[in-house]
Design a protein around this motif. Structure first.
Motif, mmCIF file in Angstrom:
data_model
loop_
_atom_site.group_PDB
_atom_site.id
_atom_site.type_symbol
_atom_site.label_atom_id
_atom_site.label_comp_id
_atom_site.label_asym_id
_atom_site.label_seq_id
_atom_site.Cartn_x
_atom_site.Cartn_y
_atom_site.Cartn_z
ATOM 1 N N ARG A 151 38.521 46.560 56.293
ATOM 2 C CA ARG A 151 39.318 47.567 57.002
ATOM 3 C C ARG A 151 38.520 48.164 58.160
ATOM 4 N NH1 ARG A 151 39.957 50.931 53.214
ATOM 5 N NH2 ARG A 151 42.127 50.585 52.597
ATOM 6 N N ARG A 152 37.261 48.498 57.906
ATOM 7 C CA ARG A 152 36.435 49.145 58.923
ATOM 8 C C ARG A 152 36.264 48.272 60.155
ATOM 9 N NH1 ARG A 152 31.276 49.843 60.481
ATOM 10 N NH2 ARG A 152 30.475 48.216 59.126
ATOM 11 N N VAL A 153 36.084 46.965 59.924
ATOM 12 C CA VAL A 153 35.830 46.044 61.033
ATOM 13 C C VAL A 153 37.111 45.593 61.721
ATOM 14 C CG1 VAL A 153 34.874 43.797 61.666
ATOM 15 C CG2 VAL A 153 33.673 45.238 60.008
ATOM 16 N N GLY A 157 38.270 48.806 63.882
ATOM 17 C CA GLY A 157 37.515 48.363 65.044
ATOM 18 C C GLY A 157 36.074 48.775 65.045
ATOM 19 N N GLY A 158 35.514 49.039 63.857
ATOM 20 C CA GLY A 158 34.113 49.426 63.769
ATOM 21 C C GLY A 158 33.200 48.216 63.925
ATOM 22 N N GLU A 159 31.931 48.508 64.162
ATOM 23 C CA GLU A 159 30.949 47.435 64.306
ATOM 24 C C GLU A 159 30.613 46.874 62.935
ATOM 25 O OE1 GLU A 159 26.327 46.769 65.836
ATOM 26 O OE2 GLU A 159 27.317 48.716 66.037
ATOM 27 N N SER A 160 30.505 45.566 62.823
ATOM 28 C CA SER A 160 30.122 44.939 61.556
ATOM 29 C C SER A 160 28.605 44.940 61.409
ATOM 30 C CB SER A 160 30.633 43.492 61.497
ATOM 31 O OG SER A 160 30.183 42.858 60.322
ATOM 32 N N LYS A 161 28.153 45.501 60.314
ATOM 33 C CA LYS A 161 26.718 45.501 60.035
ATOM 34 C C LYS A 161 26.384 44.218 59.291
ATOM 35 C CE LYS A 161 26.447 49.680 61.647
ATOM 36 N NZ LYS A 161 25.816 49.966 62.917
#
Length: 285
Positions: A151-153, A157-161
């Protein structure tokens, strides 16, 4: 259109990742032969249906994998069809445990040992992993944690760690943490066990946490610990490491190690790292 290719190690969670994307309104296709990727992508891009997000699982179940996949990716690029690759990974011992629990054979070790199939597949996927946009190591992730990362990525649209940090407390008297990359011994800190009112609590309780954190040596140690870990993280990522396990140990794994592990977890999470916490030996308060 958003076109996501899901691949990675067998048993690492590709199906769960696909189901998560399906819940987020992606049109999903499982086990597509690599050779058919260009045709399928073209159909999706040219479809008159309102398809805006597509995810497809491509793995070694599709037969001849390596050459066919790279040829297909090259074709997609020549045709100007954009895509992103999500790669699911996990430690060998975790994959072996998952296969044994499900009593399933590995696709590449039907007549041999599980580890042989995993090793062969890992070698086949080495170049694909390097080409991937996102790498998620699911060794320490629950299905819920994996869905939150998806969901975050892909939704927020968050950065993938690319590095998952697992912080774990433990007690030395129960044995050292075997899968730890870094181990820190906090038995030098004052022990709440010897305070009668605190003995039955754990580091998850405010009373113990306040006691452990009030000492000057605790504050100095936490500052130095954070400084070292934050220094190391970029270099681990640069070396391609996807899973970092940090063990914090005290005598019984109830008080000091739990408190310090919680603080480390909180600070790393606050800094935007993908981090999970586990208290191996702490009883439920």
């Amino acid at each position: 259109m958003e076109f996501v290719i899901i691949t990675g190690l067998s048993g690492a969670g590709k199906s769960q990742a696909m189901r998560a994307l399906e819940d987020f309104d992606y049109y999903c296709m499982d086990n597509l032969p690599p050779q058919l990727l260009p045709e399928f992508a073209e159909l999706c891009y040219e479809s008159k249906r309102d398809i805006k997000k597509v995810a497809v699982v491509v793995d070694i179940r599709g037969g001849i994998f390596f050459d066919a996949l790279f040829n297909s990716l090259e074709t997609l690029e020549k045709k100007g069809l954009k895509y992103r690759i999500l790669f699911l990974d996990a430690l060998d011992n975790v994959l072996i445990k998952r296969y044994k629990e499900q009593r399933r054979p590995h696709p590449l070790s039907l007549n041999g040992r599980l580890i042989d199939g995993i090793t062969k597949e890992r070698k086949l996927l080495q170049e694909v992993k390097k080409k991937s946009d996102y790498i998620i190591d699911t060794s320490k992730l629950t299905i819920g944690m994996l869905k939150n990362e998806i969901r975050r990525v892909f939704v927020e649209g968050g950065e993938s760690k690319k590095l998952t940090i697992s912080v774990a407390s433990f007690g030395f008297k129960h044995g050292i943490l075997l899968d730890a990359d870094l181990v820190f011994d906090v038995r030098f800190l004052p022990n709440p066990y010897y305070i009668k009112e605190l003995r039955e609590f754990t580091g998850n309780d405010k009373e113990v946490r306040d006691y452990v954190l009030k000492w000057d040596q605790t504050k100095i140690f936490i500052d130095k610990l954070l400084d070292m870990v934050n220094f190391l993280i970029p270099y681990y990522i640069e070396e391609g490491k996807t899973q970092l396990v940090i063990g914090i140990g005290c005598t019984g794994g109830q008080h000091r190690s739990v408190t310090i592990a919680n603080v480390l977890y909180e600070e790393l999470a606050k800094a935007g790292n993908r981090v999970i916490i586990n208290h191996r030996d702490a009883r439920v308060s």
